[in-house]
Each structure stands twice: as C-alpha cells, then as structure tokens.
Motif scaffolding. Sequence first.
Motif, short mmCIF file in Angstrom:
data_model
loop_
_atom_site.label_atom_id
_atom_site.label_comp_id
_atom_site.label_asym_id
_atom_site.label_seq_id
_atom_site.Cartn_x
_atom_site.Cartn_y
_atom_site.Cartn_z
N ASP B 68 0.76 -1.25 0.04
CA ASP B 68 -0.21 -0.13 -0.04
C ASP B 68 0.84 1.44 0.54
O ASP B 68 0.50 2.17 -0.47
CB ASP B 68 -1.04 0.03 1.26
CG ASP B 68 -2.14 -0.92 1.01
OD1 ASP B 68 -1.93 -2.23 0.42
OD2 ASP B 68 -2.93 -1.20 1.63
N ALA B 69 2.08 1.40 0.78
CA ALA B 69 2.92 2.46 0.84
C ALA B 69 3.15 2.56 -0.37
O ALA B 69 3.92 4.43 -0.58
CB ALA B 69 3.93 2.31 1.90
N GLY B 70 3.48 1.39 -0.68
CA GLY B 70 4.55 1.81 -2.27
C GLY B 70 4.09 2.22 -2.97
O GLY B 70 4.19 3.20 -3.81
N TYR B 71 2.27 1.98 -3.22
CA TYR B 71 1.14 2.37 -4.49
C TYR B 71 0.83 3.97 -3.53
O TYR B 71 1.24 5.26 -4.83
CB TYR B 71 0.17 1.58 -4.31
CG TYR B 71 -0.09 0.58 -4.70
CD1 TYR B 71 0.08 0.42 -6.60
CD2 TYR B 71 -0.48 -0.86 -4.44
CE1 TYR B 71 -0.03 -0.52 -7.19
CE2 TYR B 71 -0.84 -1.87 -4.97
CZ TYR B 71 -0.12 -1.68 -6.16
OH TYR B 71 -0.82 -3.13 -6.87
N ARG B 72 1.08 4.23 -3.37
CA ARG B 72 0.36 5.58 -2.15
C ARG B 72 2.65 6.23 -2.41
O ARG B 72 1.85 7.53 -3.42
CB ARG B 72 1.10 6.06 -0.55
CG ARG B 72 1.26 7.25 0.22
CD ARG B 72 -0.31 7.80 -0.32
NE ARG B 72 -1.33 7.50 -0.07
CZ ARG B 72 -2.31 8.14 -0.43
NH1 ARG B 72 -1.91 9.22 -1.12
NH2 ARG B 72 -3.64 7.92 -0.57
#
Lengths: 341, 341
Positions: B68-72
């Motif tokens: 999720d953090a990567g997408y963020r």
Amino acid sequence: MSEERRLAVLRAIVQDYVHTSEPVGSKALLERHQLGVSAATIRNDMSALEEEGLIAAPHTSAGRIPTDAGYRLFVDRLASIKPLSAAERVAIARFLEGAVDLDDVVDRTVRLLASLTHQVAVMQYPSLTRSSVRHIELVPMTARRLMVVLIVNTGRVEQRMIDATRDMSTPEGQRLVAELRQRINELAVDRRLGDAAAELESLPGRFEPDDRELVRAVVGSLDDALVEEREERVVLAGTANLARSGTDFPLSIGPVLEALEEHVVLLKLLGTMGHDEEAVAVRIGAENPHAGLQSTSVVSTGYGTGRVAGLGVLGPTRMDYPLTMASVRAVARYVSDILES
Amino acid sequence: MSEERRLAVLRAIVQDYVHTSEPVGSKALLERHQLGVSAATIRNDMSALEEEGLIAAPHTSAGRIPTDAGYRLFVDRLASIKPLSAAERVAIARFLEGAVDLDDVVDRTVRLLASLTHQVAVMQYPSLTRSSVRHIELVPMTARRLMVVLIVNTGRVEQRMIDATRDMSTPEGQRLVAELRQRINELAVDRRLGDAAAELESLPGRFEPDDRELVRAVVGSLDDALVEEREERVVLAGTANLARSGTDFPLSIGPVLEALEEHVVLLKLLGTMGHDEEAVAVRIGAENPHAGLQSTSVVSTGYGTGRVAGLGVLGPTRMDYPLTMASVRAVARYVSDILES
DNA sequence: CTTGGCACTCGGCATACCTGAGTGCCAAGG
DNA sequence: CCTTGGCACTCAGGTATGCCGAGTGCCAAG
C-alpha cells in the motif's frame, strides 16, 4: 418400482442437495431419510430418474444432483410452500411499516427479502399502466428555465427541466405559466398516463402563436415524462449474497452481476414471468431467457393492486424453493397491504 | 545506489505489476524497462525498497509486488495523470449531453465512469447543503390524504404522504390547503433547506386552533423531507467489474459487495475523502476506514458548484492509478459543466 | 419387485519429485 | 563506494504416481 417412491427419492435428493450442496448418493439417502427400502433399490430408482433426465451425475463415481427439470418437477409437484412462522410475519410487518415514503417502502422491501432468503432480491416499482395523473406543476426556476413536475396517483413523481423561449419573469410570462398550468391540469388530472398524453396533444393549438413554442416544449417534456413513468424502474439488494454461494456458479458470478446491472433485463425478466394470478412464479436455470442467468433461478410474484408490478428473488438453481417461495409470497402480501392502505 | 534510480525501479514495478498482475522480478524489469543497470543492481535496489516497506515478496522465490505504501508513494510522487485523448473527451461529452434529467445525468455518469475505468463507479447525488427550496406543492389525493411535494433548486424532488385530520374536499378544506400552500411558499421559497425548516417552525401558531393539527402534520413531513434531502444519496455502476478482476481480492469479493450495498458506508467514504480543492483524492488499501474495503482503493474527486458532492471509482489496490485518476477528473469536469449550465 | 453381494470406476488426496524463476550474498572490477 | 557477474539456495507450482473410498451397475437369489 413405484412411481410414488421414485418421486420421494427425487424429493429427498433435492432436499439433501440444497442442504449440503454436494452430490448425494444412495447411502446418504438411506441414512437421512426413512424411505423403507435398501440402498440397492434406491439406486435402481435413481437410475430411472436419471433416465428421465431429472437428475444427473457430475461424474461416474459420484452421487447425483438434480437437473433443471428435476427442480421443475420438485417445485410443481413435490414442494409445499411452508408458511412462515408468526414471529417472522410480525417481523416483516414491523419492518415494512416503518417506511416513510414510496422509495423507502421499496428499499426496505428488497433489503428485507434479500436478508430473508439470503439471495438477491429484485423489485419493480409499482406499475403505472393503470395509474393516473394526480397533478402537474410548473415551477419557474430562472427567467428562462421551467421545471415541469408530474405527480402520479401512486405517489411517484417525475420532473423535467425545459429551457423556455419566453421570459417568464415578466407579468405576461407569469400569466402564461399560470394559465398553462391550469389548462394542463384540467386536461390531464385523473386521466391515465397514456390518455393524458393524448389529451395534451391539442393544447398548443389553443394558445396564441407567440406562446405556442413554450407550450409545445412543456407538453413535449410531459409526454416524455409520462412515457418514462410508464417504463418501470427496478431496485435490487443482496448482491453480496451471490459471492457467498461461491461454487454454485459454474463459471463466475460475473455474468450474473452484469445482468443484474442491466435493469432493462430485469424488467423484462419480471415482466415475462406472468404472475397475473396470486401465485408465485418460478423460473429455473435454462428456462431463463437471458444468457447470463442460465444457472440461476428466479422466484417472483406480482404485488399491488392488480398485481401488475413484480417482485422476487434471484439465486442459484440450487436454492431452497419452498422457503424462498414462502418469503416472496409473504413479503408481496405485506407490501400490497401497505401500498393500498 | 541513487535514490533516483530506486524510485525508477519502484515505478517500473508498479507499472509492470498493474499490467501483468504477477509478481515482478529483477530480470523482467531488465527486459521491459531501460534502466541501464544490471539485474544484480536492481536486486540491490529492490532489497532496499523492501526494507523501506514499499514492496514485498509474496514468498521467498517470487518477484515483488507493491505494498500500500508503495502505491501511495507512486501516486504521490511518481505518477503523472495522463490526460485523456481528444477522442475520449469528445465521447464523454457526447454521452453525458444526452441526459434528459438529473437522474439521467447521474445514471449516465456512473455507467460511463465504470466502463472507462473497468471498475466500480460511485457517485453522490449533487450535495444540497447549500441548495434551497424552489417550491412546495400540496396535492390532495383523497378527501383525507394530502401529498406534500418539495422541489429543490437543484432539481431534486421529495414527496411525502400525510393523513389529514380534516376533510379537504369541502370548500373550507380547499381554502385551508390553498392558504397553507401560499404561506408555506412565502416562508420557505429561496431559503436554504435548513433555514426553511426553521422558518416553518412558527407556522402552526398562525393558524386557527382547529387547523393547527393539519398544519403541524404538513410542516412535520416537510421537516422530514428537508432533512432527508440533505442526506445525500449515492448511485453506483460496474459491480460486475469486480468479478472480472478475480484474483485481486485475497478472500472474496463478498465483503466488498456488502460494503457497496450499504450506501451509508459509501457516503461516509466519499464524504471523508476531502476533495475540497480541485484535486483528485486517492485512498489506498488499508488507508480505507471500512473493514470490507481494506484491499480496495478509491479514487475520487468533488464535482458541481463548490465541489461539495463526490464521485469516484473503487477497485482493487492493483489499479492503473494514472488512468483512473485522469478518467475521474475528466468525468467530474464534464458533469460539473453540465450541471451548472 | 426387492435385496445383498460384488466387481468396477474414477475423483480427490497425499506423496514424491523436478524444474525454474527468483533471491541473497560475495568477491572482483571500475 | 557503487556496480556487476557468478553461484548457491529456496521454494511455488506442475507433473507423475499410487491409494482410498464413495458410489455405481449388474446379477442372482429371495
């Protein structure tokens, strides 16, 4: 090999399969039902049933599952609609009585039906073929925009916005709107939707040439609204229940979801179920016209005055028909009561 | 080990994964992207990215997928919203312009957005916090039933049925209704919904004691309608797209469907996305408050005057953010234009 | 017509094995 | 200090194999 017992076997198979969702074999039947005969006899009966196309085996060494025809026979001759318990009926009535307006009645009804049956509930808005115009209101929004509101005696309201060719903020403009409003209502109120549209035809001719364009615009949009109003709308609930009954759909629930989203399809579906009488109609699997719904069954009935609108449930062919039919029938009755009060 | 290249690697991973939906390894990156370094170097970078929690490996000997953090980070810093092609924009405009009324605009918008993005589209009805009363109409249905119709300047209409305590078919009854209609409109027209409700408070007191009960009933139901009208409604389309993106949901799409059916949840969702500015807001995976939506992302923006109502798209976290954001933004703009015209 | 017996079938599960994609680490080179 | 090729290691997934047991079909006797 009595015909009677063979049907008893079919009934048992349907019940078991609905319950366990696994193919049912002769031994399982022996245990769970008092058929009074041995497994071998049951096997013979099952052979015969398979011959008749009422059940089928997914593969050689597995039990049998009912075919569409099997379910059909079950529904027509073997199932009795078990009435709901008093408690359930009270709960239904309570829940539906809390509704504040027509939208709310419809919304509550589908939710209720979905949760009662654990399937997808579908409901047509009260049909309006025999409904009539209650009132028509013209509301100027700005100097050049006019809203036309159609109120139908069933409580439905339809609105249209039109761009006026004349300035309606002037005194003459206001007078025109007032006159138009009165004339329209004289012509249309208490008429059926179709008749009202016909009556309004002549209206533009009765106004001054300068005013006719506006009148025509108003009549045109009303026409539109009257037609739209006759096209029924549909509401549904419980789509999540499709995901729950996972393995019941051979491919995926995709096509089903797609069909559900096409309200036109649903309307056609309910429309062709033919529930003129008070009975609950059932359409099983491939009896279904729509391609995406070949592995689903629909249980529906009419409701409201004259039962012209339909309401029902859609789920996998492997469903508990007696229960579903009972729920649909009960809910339809209560909704009818509420709408007619 | 330049920071810059590491982000390039992240970007490449996100793009590839969105495209193939399979974990992406160092070798695949080497082939599909011109990073100018060897696989080993990429591996080192990937190690670092994993350390930072931006990507993760589903199991030891597999490639990486974004967290999720990567997408963020991708959305915030690496993605540029690619504008739609002229042809696409024309198609959008064409399709939306065919709408006949507000309901139709909303309906078309969600369908359009769903088919553009191949995901679930969600749209709030135009928000009415700053909308005002356009007209209120009282329509006697029978001698003792009265329909109250509220028309809001945005074009929305709300109706309520009330049981009158007085016979309205008599001359006095009709006079009372006419007076009440006039008084109510004097007080309420052009006021904001909340203000109108406040104004109406005093109305019963100004009528004869005998008439007060009826007046109170009417005012009460109007109050109700005014509040209801402020509660926004939500419409969606494209749920079938969830089934298509099969493996993207760890468990099942059940919880997602459930959440989608709870319109209250969706309203809250859109309401808390905070799209005050003209920007497109994105909420990724676990950033999402609702439990059933932990593995979905929401891309939304405001639309209409003041951008008080929201519209957006919901799909698996593995979605094409740039494209989705572009679509959402474009559609919101066109809808705003149409609504304001 | 019913029933017990019996041979037969075959899907599903478990086991074992192999393969290949992918990693991490290291030592050498720029 | 970063980059790179080399290399050993891991492990998910596919394939082959064997076994088990549910379930059937058929038959001969009751």
